[in-house]
Design a protein around this motif. Structure first.
Motif, PDB file in Angstrom:
ATOM      1  N   MET A  69       6.337   5.745   0.317  1.00 19.06           N
ATOM      2  CA  MET A  69       5.040   6.204   0.814  1.00 19.06           C
ATOM      3  C   MET A  69       4.903   7.718   0.688  1.00 19.06           C
ATOM      4  O   MET A  69       3.845   8.222   0.301  1.00 19.06           O
ATOM      5  N   ALA A  70       5.965   8.464   1.002  1.00 22.56           N
ATOM      6  CA  ALA A  70       5.924   9.924   0.891  1.00 22.56           C
ATOM      7  C   ALA A  70       5.668  10.338  -0.557  1.00 22.56           C
ATOM      8  O   ALA A  70       4.864  11.234  -0.833  1.00 22.56           O
ATOM      9  N   PHE A  71       6.354   9.703  -1.463  1.00 19.95           N
ATOM     10  CA  PHE A  71       6.156   9.972  -2.894  1.00 19.95           C
ATOM     11  C   PHE A  71       4.721   9.661  -3.308  1.00 19.95           C
ATOM     12  O   PHE A  71       4.081  10.450  -4.018  1.00 19.95           O
ATOM     13  N   SER A  72       4.205   8.523  -2.855  1.00 21.22           N
ATOM     14  CA  SER A  72       2.848   8.116  -3.215  1.00 21.22           C
ATOM     15  C   SER A  72       1.804   9.048  -2.619  1.00 21.22           C
ATOM     16  O   SER A  72       0.797   9.371  -3.268  1.00 21.22           O
ATOM     17  N   LEU A  73       2.031   9.484  -1.383  1.00 18.40           N
ATOM     18  CA  LEU A  73       1.086  10.393  -0.745  1.00 18.40           C
ATOM     19  C   LEU A  73       1.054  11.743  -1.455  1.00 18.40           C
ATOM     20  O   LEU A  73      -0.018  12.350  -1.606  1.00 18.40           O
ATOM     21  N   MET A  74       2.214  12.240  -1.891  1.00 17.59           N
ATOM     22  CA  MET A  74       2.240  13.488  -2.656  1.00 17.59           C
ATOM     23  C   MET A  74       1.449  13.341  -3.951  1.00 17.59           C
ATOM     24  O   MET A  74       0.680  14.226  -4.330  1.00 17.59           O
ATOM     25  N   PHE A  75       1.643  12.211  -4.608  1.00 18.17           N
ATOM     26  CA  PHE A  75       0.883  11.922  -5.828  1.00 18.17           C
ATOM     27  C   PHE A  75      -0.615  11.915  -5.535  1.00 18.17           C
ATOM     28  O   PHE A  75      -1.410  12.523  -6.269  1.00 18.17           O
ATOM     29  N   ILE A  80       0.819  -1.216   0.000  1.00 15.90           N
ATOM     30  CA  ILE A  80       0.000   0.000   0.000  1.00 15.90           C
ATOM     31  C   ILE A  80       0.854   1.268   0.000  1.00 15.90           C
ATOM     32  O   ILE A  80       0.313   2.369  -0.154  1.00 15.90           O
ATOM     33  N   CYS A  81       2.175   1.132   0.186  1.00 19.17           N
ATOM     34  CA  CYS A  81       3.039   2.305   0.091  1.00 19.17           C
ATOM     35  C   CYS A  81       3.191   2.784  -1.349  1.00 19.17           C
ATOM     36  O   CYS A  81       3.531   3.943  -1.593  1.00 19.17           O
ATOM     37  N   GLN A  82       2.948   1.924  -2.297  1.00 21.10           N
ATOM     38  CA  GLN A  82       3.288   2.204  -3.678  1.00 21.10           C
ATOM     39  C   GLN A  82       2.255   3.089  -4.379  1.00 21.10           C
ATOM     40  O   GLN A  82       1.062   3.052  -4.067  1.00 21.10           O
ATOM     41  N   GLN A  83       2.741   3.834  -5.356  1.00 23.06           N
ATOM     42  CA  GLN A  83       1.848   4.666  -6.156  1.00 23.06           C
ATOM     43  C   GLN A  83       0.813   3.820  -6.877  1.00 23.06           C
ATOM     44  O   GLN A  83      -0.320   4.259  -7.088  1.00 23.06           O
ATOM     45  N   ALA A  84       1.190   2.602  -7.248  1.00 23.03           N
ATOM     46  CA  ALA A  84       0.267   1.713  -7.942  1.00 23.03           C
ATOM     47  C   ALA A  84      -0.975   1.429  -7.111  1.00 23.03           C
ATOM     48  O   ALA A  84      -2.053   1.189  -7.663  1.00 23.03           O
ATOM     49  N   PHE A  85      -0.848   1.460  -5.784  1.00 14.94           N
ATOM     50  CA  PHE A  85      -2.008   1.250  -4.917  1.00 14.94           C
ATOM     51  C   PHE A  85      -2.899   2.480  -4.876  1.00 14.94           C
ATOM     52  O   PHE A  85      -4.132   2.374  -4.850  1.00 14.94           O
TER      53      PHE A  85
END
Length: 526
Positions: free
Chosen positions: A390-396, A136-141
């Motif tokens: 996760m930080a990258f994904s959350l920004m996205f 779930i950390c990933q942008q794909a999620f």
């Protein structure tokens, strides 16, 4: 397992479930935008809602705009619109809300399936739960909550359960036959690219069934159990679906050998499992401004390929569960062979890590297990990597959600429209309400989904060279007023290209309907 560890994995699972439910509620309140692929699927759904046949895309006839023509759409699998269509019928919601429900349910089912598979593959509940954290950390999620990606999220919901079944159904019998037969159909309905995963799963099952066999005859006889239902499953898919039109495997650009042809599939464990492709804005295929130029991208890709092979080797050496080891090497090998061949033949498959998501998901629990038995410094390093992803994904996600909530207009379909602003959307909606014999022309397949009372045509946006194949673009004849929506930057030569595609009309008028969009209008016969 100690009481502390027991409560920890339960807490992790509870937190993951809570996050998934909250994301589901938010996307239901403000439905996501939509990728082009499922946009075409939703056009088929719209045609079916208006009385068209199953999987038939009804559109204005290219050779006589006064008529309609139908096309059986085989380029994409049908699940991307059939599942939301079911929710539209059951819950009486719009298309955007149906897509949101689909995303939420698939994410929950997918996480549950992966957890069940991880445990069945020999990992402890804590390792399995921590592996879900990396998932779930990933942008794909997060991506389906911003852009409904159709088959991608459906396949995520199916991944874990398919892998779980490949391990569970390990003896000849009717249960194995039904599993092979039904998973072929279900997986293909989710996404057509499941075929290579299906082949890998069958190979894994065959090897396990043939364990202890010392003759070729014995291997062949064991292979009949998964082989016969697989042939039936694939034959039905081809006869009743793929044979009715073109698909990504129908065309090939010849032979093209490049550095990325083999290195991209080899690097898939890190490209997909640890978001290396997303973090670099795409090493080869870019949806955004690339971080690396081509030369550096190839260098990074080769390094990732070497590291991925090293990671796979370490997992095969140190992971005790033989079923997991066998599955990893079979699926990884099949993916490398399949995609290397596809890239070599220049098939219509992009260099994107999303195509290899199953490999990334397979690698994650093995990687977590390896680091769990290393020194504390390595555990901290893996944790920092997860936090960075996760930080990258959350920004996205946060940036995307703000656009969906505050900027992207939502029309009749409920979908967040990316390629039109609110002012232009309101004007188009007004025109659609005022007329029932108009023809709208868009350059994005999602915009037509908000046309309720009239017909529409979707053309492709022009590339930098402004070259097109007029035989594919031209639409002859006349059928009521025509409205062509284009970005303001298209005024001039680019707009003239689109106007020439409709030789039955003349005297186009130009109206600036917003700061960024213009409308070309005509109702005059040529």
């Amino acid at each position: 397992m100690s009481a502390k560890k027991s409560s920890l994995y339960k807490f992790i699972l509870g937190a993951i479930g809570t996050v998934t439910v909250i994301l589901g509620i938010l996307v239901l309140l403000y439905p996501a935008a939509i990728f082009p692929d499922p946009s075409w699927g939703f056009q088929v759904m719209r045609s079916m809602e208006l009385g068209g046949g199953f999987n038939m895309l009804v559109k204005p006839d290219q050779f006589d705009l006064a008529k309609n023509t139908s096309e059986f759409l085989t380029w994409w699998s049908p699940g991307q619109y059939l599942v939301p269509y079911l929710f539209k019928l059951v819950f009486t919601v719009n298309t955007g809300q149906a897509a949101a429900i689909t995303t939420t349910i698939c994410q929950i089912i997918g996480l549950a399936g992966l957890y069940a598979f991880f445990k069945k593959a020999g990992f402890s509940p804590l390792i399995s739960a921590l592996s879900l954290v990396l998932v779930i950390c990933q942008q794909a999620f997060f991506s389906p909550y911003i852009f409904y990606n159709g088959g991608e999220v459906l396949l995520f919901g199916f991944f874990g359960w398919f892998l779980y079944g490949c391990i569970v159904f390990n003896k000849p019998g009717i249960r194995l036959v039904l599993f092979v037969l039904l998973t072929g159909w279900i997986g293909f309905i989710c996404k057509s690219s499941f075929i290579w995963m299906y082949a890998a799963g069958l190979l894994f099952i065959w090897i396990r069934l043939s364990e202890g066999q010392t003759t070729i005859k014995g291997w062949i006889l064991k292979g009949l159990w998964p082989g016969i239902p697989a042939v039936i499953s694939v034959a039905c898919i081809y006869i009743f679906y793929l044979s009715k039109g073109i698909n990504p495997s129908s065309s090939s650009g010849g032979i093209k050998l490049t550095w990325e042809t083999f290195s991209f599939p080899l690097a898939s464990p890190l490209l997909s499992g640890f978001s290396a492709d997303d973090l670099s804005n795409g090493l080869i295929y870019h949806n955004d401004v690339p971080i690396f130029n081509y030369t550096w991208a190839i260098i990074v890709l080769l390094i990732l390929a070497i590291l991925s092979i090293a990671l796979i080797r370490a997992i095969l050496v140190y992971i005790p569960n033989k079923n997991y080891r066998l599955m990893l090497i079979v699926f990884y090998s099949v993916s490398v062979v399949f995609f290397s061949y596809a890239y070599l033949r220049e098939m219509a498959i992009s260099y994107e890590a999303r195509h290899f998501r199953l490999i990334g998901l397979l690698v994650i629990p093995g990687t977590v297990y390896l680091f769990a038995y290393l020194k504390q410094a390595y555990k901290i390093m893996l944790g920092l990597v997860a936090l960075f992803i996760m930080a990258f994904s959350l920004m996205f996600y946060i940036e995307g959600y703000k656009r969906i909530k505050d900027e992207n207009p939502h029309g009749a379909s409920g979908i967040a429209q990316q390629f039109i602003d609110r002012e232009a959307m309101d004007y188009i909606s007004k025109l659609d309400k005022q007329s029932h014999n108009a023809l709208f022309v868009f350059i994005s397949p999602d915009l037509g989904l908000d046309i309720v009372n009239n017909r529409f045509i979707t053309l492709q946006p022009l590339g930098p060279d402004i070259s097109i194949n007029y035989d594919e673009w031209i639409h002859k004849g006349h059928s009521g007023p025509i409205y062509i929506l284009l970005p303001s930057k298209y005024i001039g030569i680019r707009a003239s290209v689109y106007l020439k595609c409709f030789p039955g009309y003349k005297g186009f008028s130009l109206k600036e309907i917003s700061g960024d969009y213009v409308l070309y209008y005509s109702n005059s016969y040529r």
